[in-house]
Design a protein around this motif. Structure first.
Motif, PDB file in Angstrom:
ATOM      1  N   PHE A   1       2.445  12.716   3.768  1.00 30.64           N
ATOM      2  CA  PHE A   1       2.194  11.586   4.667  1.00 30.64           C
ATOM      3  C   PHE A   1       3.202  11.580   5.816  1.00 30.64           C
ATOM      4  N   PHE A   2       4.486  11.733   5.494  1.00 28.43           N
ATOM      5  CA  PHE A   2       5.520  11.707   6.536  1.00 28.43           C
ATOM      6  C   PHE A   2       5.459  12.952   7.412  1.00 28.43           C
ATOM      7  N   GLN A   3       5.126  14.080   6.820  1.00 29.81           N
ATOM      8  CA  GLN A   3       4.971  15.286   7.630  1.00 29.81           C
ATOM      9  C   GLN A   3       3.856  15.115   8.657  1.00 29.81           C
ATOM     10  N   GLN A   4       2.722  14.613   8.230  1.00 35.89           N
ATOM     11  CA  GLN A   4       1.596  14.427   9.150  1.00 35.89           C
ATOM     12  C   GLN A   4       1.896  13.353  10.181  1.00 35.89           C
ATOM     13  N   LEU A   5       2.544  12.265   9.749  1.00 36.24           N
ATOM     14  CA  LEU A   5       2.842  11.157  10.660  1.00 36.24           C
ATOM     15  C   LEU A   5       3.795  11.580  11.763  1.00 36.24           C
ATOM     16  N   TYR A   6       4.916  12.194  11.390  1.00 35.63           N
ATOM     17  CA  TYR A   6       5.935  12.526  12.387  1.00 35.63           C
ATOM     18  C   TYR A   6       5.552  13.741  13.218  1.00 35.63           C
ATOM     19  N   LEU A   7       5.012  14.750  12.572  1.00 34.63           N
ATOM     20  CA  LEU A   7       4.705  15.981  13.310  1.00 34.63           C
ATOM     21  C   LEU A   7       3.520  15.805  14.260  1.00 34.63           C
ATOM     22  N   SER A   8       2.674  14.827  13.990  1.00 35.04           N
ATOM     23  CA  SER A   8       1.560  14.561  14.900  1.00 35.04           C
ATOM     24  C   SER A   8       1.922  13.554  15.987  1.00 35.04           C
TER      25      SER A   8
ATOM     26  N   LYS B   1       0.820  -1.205   0.000  1.00 35.66           N
ATOM     27  CA  LYS B   1       0.000   0.000   0.000  1.00 35.66           C
ATOM     28  C   LYS B   1       0.856   1.258   0.000  1.00 35.66           C
ATOM     29  N   ALA B   2       2.125   1.109   0.386  1.00 37.73           N
ATOM     30  CA  ALA B   2       3.033   2.259   0.451  1.00 37.73           C
ATOM     31  C   ALA B   2       3.143   2.969  -0.893  1.00 37.73           C
ATOM     32  N   LEU B   3       3.025   2.229  -1.991  1.00 38.70           N
ATOM     33  CA  LEU B   3       3.144   2.831  -3.310  1.00 38.70           C
ATOM     34  C   LEU B   3       2.101   3.917  -3.538  1.00 38.70           C
TER      35      LEU B   3
ATOM     36  N   SER C   1      11.763  24.104  -7.413  1.00 42.36           N
ATOM     37  CA  SER C   1      12.025  24.392  -6.007  1.00 42.36           C
ATOM     38  C   SER C   1      13.499  24.161  -5.689  1.00 42.36           C
ATOM     39  N   THR C   2      13.919  24.616  -4.534  1.00 42.02           N
ATOM     40  CA  THR C   2      15.297  24.387  -4.098  1.00 42.02           C
ATOM     41  C   THR C   2      15.498  22.899  -3.833  1.00 42.02           C
ATOM     42  N   PRO C   3      16.473  22.271  -4.491  1.00 39.57           N
ATOM     43  CA  PRO C   3      16.642  20.827  -4.340  1.00 39.57           C
ATOM     44  C   PRO C   3      17.095  20.451  -2.928  1.00 39.57           C
ATOM     45  N   TRP C   4      16.713  19.269  -2.485  1.00 41.33           N
ATOM     46  CA  TRP C   4      17.094  18.787  -1.163  1.00 41.33           C
ATOM     47  C   TRP C   4      17.053  17.261  -1.149  1.00 41.33           C
ATOM     48  N   TYR C   5      17.774  16.691  -0.204  1.00 39.97           N
ATOM     49  CA  TYR C   5      17.792  15.236  -0.018  1.00 39.97           C
ATOM     50  C   TYR C   5      18.111  14.956   1.444  1.00 39.97           C
ATOM     51  N   ILE C   6      17.294  14.134   2.090  1.00 34.17           N
ATOM     52  CA  ILE C   6      17.502  13.788   3.498  1.00 34.17           C
ATOM     53  C   ILE C   6      17.262  12.301   3.694  1.00 34.17           C
ATOM     54  N   GLY C   7      17.764  11.795   4.809  1.00 32.31           N
ATOM     55  CA  GLY C   7      17.535  10.399   5.166  1.00 32.31           C
ATOM     56  C   GLY C   7      17.458  10.268   6.671  1.00 32.31           C
ATOM     57  N   TRP C   8      16.761   9.245   7.132  1.00 35.04           N
ATOM     58  CA  TRP C   8      16.665   9.038   8.576  1.00 35.04           C
ATOM     59  C   TRP C   8      16.309   7.600   8.899  1.00 35.04           C
ATOM     60  N   SER C   9      16.625   7.207  10.118  1.00 36.60           N
ATOM     61  CA  SER C   9      16.192   5.903  10.620  1.00 36.60           C
ATOM     62  C   SER C   9      14.956   6.121  11.474  1.00 36.60           C
ATOM     63  N   ASN C  10      14.086   5.151  11.466  1.00 36.70           N
ATOM     64  CA  ASN C  10      12.925   5.234  12.340  1.00 36.70           C
ATOM     65  C   ASN C  10      13.101   4.226  13.476  1.00 36.70           C
ATOM     66  N   CYS C  11      13.335   4.735  14.671  1.00 32.13           N
ATOM     67  CA  CYS C  11      13.511   3.866  15.837  1.00 32.13           C
ATOM     68  C   CYS C  11      12.365   4.033  16.833  1.00 32.13           C
ATOM     69  N   ASP C  12      11.308   4.730  16.412  1.00 31.67           N
ATOM     70  CA  ASP C  12      10.153   4.956  17.272  1.00 31.67           C
ATOM     71  C   ASP C  12       9.126   3.853  17.036  1.00 31.67           C
ATOM     72  N   PRO C  13       8.858   3.000  18.022  1.00 34.25           N
ATOM     73  CA  PRO C  13       7.933   1.868  17.822  1.00 34.25           C
ATOM     74  C   PRO C  13       6.524   2.300  17.444  1.00 34.25           C
ATOM     75  N   ARG C  14       6.114   3.489  17.866  1.00 38.59           N
ATOM     76  CA  ARG C  14       4.779   3.966  17.496  1.00 38.59           C
ATOM     77  C   ARG C  14       4.685   4.177  15.995  1.00 38.59           C
ATOM     78  N   ILE C  15       5.729   4.768  15.424  1.00 37.99           N
ATOM     79  CA  ILE C  15       5.728   5.028  13.994  1.00 37.99           C
ATOM     80  C   ILE C  15       5.976   3.736  13.215  1.00 37.99           C
ATOM     81  N   THR C  16       6.822   2.867  13.758  1.00 39.10           N
ATOM     82  CA  THR C  16       7.069   1.584  13.103  1.00 39.10           C
ATOM     83  C   THR C  16       5.784   0.800  12.906  1.00 39.10           C
ATOM     84  N   SER C  17       4.941   0.771  13.931  1.00 40.57           N
ATOM     85  CA  SER C  17       3.687   0.020  13.849  1.00 40.57           C
ATOM     86  C   SER C  17       2.777   0.572  12.751  1.00 40.57           C
ATOM     87  N   ILE C  18       2.877   1.866  12.496  1.00 41.57           N
ATOM     88  CA  ILE C  18       2.073   2.481  11.439  1.00 41.57           C
ATOM     89  C   ILE C  18       2.687   2.195  10.072  1.00 41.57           C
TER      90      ILE C  18
END
Length: 315
Positions: free
Chosen positions: A146-153, A137-139, A192-209
């Motif tokens: 989606f990530f802005q709403q997930l993490y910021l909330s 379903k991620a596709l 727009s101004t180009p950008w590239y970021i990366g991160w690990s998700n170690c938060d179990p609440r977000i992992t479950s989602i």
């Protein structure tokens, strides 16, 4: 089967540094040199040459300054370097593991038995085309918004509260939360101004989602244990990760969810004259499997769409 997941480390990372006694790690290079100052200077020159290759000139200035102090007797035999530079001083790699690799194999279907027998724990990269088009379903769901709403909330707006690893690359962002708060959800990323970021998700609440929208690739070995640590990379066309090597302890897979990304693979420094360099383009729905602890790799987002990838390690 238990596992311990190491933190991801890249050779060009500027935020993870330690004091490393290079002369202790370089005994295998020139054991006949008893003079520690000379040996340290030689190691420094090797590093300078390597970072000229990577284009990291600010660190070169620091190294040269330290070497001048060392020769004049005012410096020490230790210098401040990124922790992952230890990869530059490991014992020689068995180049036979990559000498026979003449091309990157691409398949559309592979069983876990076939994958384990040839690719899972070897140095051979693999591309599975269209591996996730029908059952993730991620596709359809994953996007910048989606990530802005997930993490910021889910995470406190104080960016210091999120302790998982964050890679700003060439951006000025100090944290994932700051990046997600600042990056505009624009339609035309070429303007727009180009950008590239990366991160690990170690938060179990977000992992479950997140795991509701994707799952462990079916071709991974049956008895392998998939890491609960997700790696997410996102950015706009023209940007990507510079050439680097990881220190994560296990091979990994990465799925292309949105956009198109070109991968450039370079063999270990020991094998540079023996093994080939490769370039491959990964499209939405594809998965690349790669031992990023063995291959130097860089990426570049191509096309005109936002790129989103997610991946993990397996043992």
């Amino acid at each position: 089967m238990g596992r311990k997941t190491k933190s991801k480390s890249i050779v060009n990372s500027s935020d993870q540094q330690l004091t490393s006694q290079l002369i202790d790690d370089s005994d295998w290079i020139y054991p006949q040199l008893a003079n520690q100052s000379i040996r340290s200077l030689i190691v420094t020159l090797i590093i300078i040459y390597y970072f000229i290759y990577l284009g990291n000139y600010s660190l070169i200035v620091s190294l040269v300054s330290n070497s001048v102090k060392l020769i004049s007797g005012r410096g020490s035999c230790s210098i401040v370097i990124p922790s992952s530079w230890s990869k530059l001083f490991h014992p020689p790699v068995n180049c036979s593991k990559c000498e026979t690799i003449k091309e990157i194999i691409e398949v559309t279907n592979i069983t876990s038995e076939q994958f384990e027998s040839r690719f899972a724990y070897s140095m051979e990269p693999l591309i599975i085309r269209g591996a996730i088009k029908s059952n993730w379903k991620a596709l359809d769901v994953f996007s910048l918004k989606f990530f802005q709403q997930l993490y910021l909330s889910t995470i406190n707006s104080d960016h210091n509260q999120y302790r998982c690893q964050f890679f700003p690359y060439s951006t000025s962002y100090k944290s994932l939360i700051q990046a997600l708060q600042s990056i505009p959800d624009q339609v035309n990323y070429n303007q727009s101004t180009p950008w590239y970021i990366g991160w690990s998700n170690c938060d179990p609440r977000i992992t479950s989602i997140l795991r509701q929208f994707y799952h462990k690739p079916q071709f991974l070995p049956i008895n392998s244990e998939d890491s609960r640590l997700d790696w997410i990379f996102m950015g706009t066309p023209g940007y990507g990760a510079p050439m680097h090597i990881d220190n994560v302890g296990y091979p990994s897979w990465q799925a292309q969810i949105k956009g198109t990304k070109k991968w450039i693979l370079e063999p270990p420094l020991d094998c540079y004259l023996n093994c080939k360099r490769f370039e491959v383009t990964i499209n939405p729905g594809d998965i690349i499997v790669l031992d990023t602890n063995k291959w130097f790799h860089g990426t570049q987002i191509v096309g005109d769409e936002l790129s989103i990838t997610i991946g993990s390690e397996y043992d």
